[in-house]
Structures are given as C-alpha cells and as structure tokens.
Design a protein around this motif. Structure first.
Motif, short mmCIF file in Angstrom:
data_model
loop_
_atom_site.label_atom_id
_atom_site.label_comp_id
_atom_site.label_asym_id
_atom_site.label_seq_id
_atom_site.Cartn_x
_atom_site.Cartn_y
_atom_site.Cartn_z
N UNK A 231 0.80 -1.22 0.00
CA UNK A 231 0.00 0.00 0.00
C UNK A 231 0.84 1.28 0.00
N UNK A 232 2.07 1.22 0.51
CA UNK A 232 2.90 2.42 0.59
C UNK A 232 3.20 3.00 -0.79
N UNK A 233 3.43 2.15 -1.78
CA UNK A 233 3.75 2.63 -3.13
C UNK A 233 2.54 2.61 -4.06
N UNK A 234 1.37 2.27 -3.53
CA UNK A 234 0.13 2.22 -4.30
C UNK A 234 0.27 1.41 -5.58
N UNK A 235 0.76 0.19 -5.40
CA UNK A 235 0.89 -0.72 -6.54
C UNK A 235 0.63 -2.15 -6.05
N UNK A 236 0.33 -3.02 -6.97
CA UNK A 236 0.11 -4.43 -6.65
C UNK A 236 1.44 -5.11 -6.35
N UNK A 237 1.37 -6.20 -5.60
CA UNK A 237 2.57 -6.98 -5.31
C UNK A 237 3.03 -6.79 -3.88
N UNK A 238 4.01 -7.58 -3.50
CA UNK A 238 4.55 -7.51 -2.15
C UNK A 238 5.50 -6.32 -2.00
N UNK A 239 5.50 -5.70 -0.83
CA UNK A 239 6.48 -4.64 -0.59
C UNK A 239 7.90 -5.21 -0.58
N UNK A 240 8.86 -4.34 -0.78
CA UNK A 240 10.26 -4.73 -0.70
C UNK A 240 10.53 -5.36 0.66
N UNK A 241 11.31 -6.42 0.68
CA UNK A 241 11.74 -7.12 1.90
C UNK A 241 10.65 -7.98 2.54
N UNK A 242 9.54 -8.21 1.88
CA UNK A 242 8.45 -9.02 2.45
C UNK A 242 8.30 -10.31 1.64
N UNK A 243 8.21 -11.42 2.37
CA UNK A 243 7.96 -12.71 1.75
C UNK A 243 6.59 -13.21 2.18
N UNK A 244 5.95 -13.98 1.29
CA UNK A 244 4.62 -14.53 1.60
C UNK A 244 4.59 -15.99 1.18
N UNK A 245 3.90 -16.79 1.99
CA UNK A 245 3.72 -18.21 1.69
C UNK A 245 2.29 -18.60 2.03
N UNK A 246 1.58 -19.12 1.03
CA UNK A 246 0.27 -19.73 1.28
C UNK A 246 0.54 -21.22 1.43
N UNK A 247 0.40 -21.72 2.65
CA UNK A 247 0.76 -23.11 2.91
C UNK A 247 -0.43 -24.06 2.90
N UNK A 248 -1.65 -23.52 2.93
CA UNK A 248 -2.83 -24.37 2.90
C UNK A 248 -4.00 -23.60 2.31
N UNK A 249 -4.74 -24.29 1.44
CA UNK A 249 -5.96 -23.73 0.86
C UNK A 249 -7.06 -24.76 1.02
N UNK A 250 -8.19 -24.35 1.58
CA UNK A 250 -9.37 -25.21 1.68
C UNK A 250 -10.54 -24.45 1.08
N UNK A 251 -11.70 -25.09 1.04
CA UNK A 251 -12.89 -24.45 0.47
C UNK A 251 -13.32 -23.23 1.27
#
Length: 100
Positions: A1-21
C-alpha cells in the motif's frame, strides 16, 4: 500500500501453505531489520471473495471485508488462518486503497 501498486512490498515474503474451500493459511515475513512494512491482503485477484475472520497468535480477529492490512515490524513474521467465503462480491479491478 505504501507505493500504491500491486505486489509484495520490498523485503516481504509470503507463503500460502494451505488452501481449503473455506479458508487459507498465510505466512508473511518482513526481512528488513530496520523498517516496518505494511501489506494489503485481498480476497481473490479481483476482490471477489470475502474474509470473515483471521486467527493470528491464538487470537481471533473479525475482518468481514474484501481486504485487510497487516503491519509487520522489522524482522518479524506472522502466520494467519483466514476464513474466506468464495465469490461473495462482484469482481473489481480497483485496488484496496482506492475502494470505498
């Protein structure tokens, strides 16, 4: 949100480890040891889904929205179990910070 653009900010990692209904497990990590980061989490690529609640650190937080923002302190991370209701909203191309 800081740069008003899509995607992860600098220095941030994301992991989706589980998806259910009816939910997902998401881990976010800020690898910057000096500056905090904010991450906008949106329910679906086009905000077509709806977040119900988030369980984080053993605490339940009601969200009831298409998106929410997570603040990550320097060098910190968090894992969240997020309840989701699929296809609850009309899809939109608008970013979370520009929606009413």
């Amino acid at each position: 949100p800081a740069k008003l653009r899509a995607g992860l900010p600098e220095d941030v990692g994301a992991l989706v480890s589980k998806i259910t209904a009816d939910g997902i497990t998401l881990t976010l990590v800020n690898t910057n040891l000096i500056e905090a980061r904010s991450v906008a989490v949106q329910a679906g690529a086009y905000a077509e889904h709806h977040f119900g609640g988030v369980q984080v650190g053993g605490e339940d937080v009601s969200v009831e929205a298409r998106d929410f923002t997570v603040r990550l302190e320097p060098g910190s991370g968090t894992t969240m179990q997020i309840a989701i209701r699929r296809f609850a909203h009309q899809p939109t191309m608008a970013f979370p910070w520009s929606r009413d």
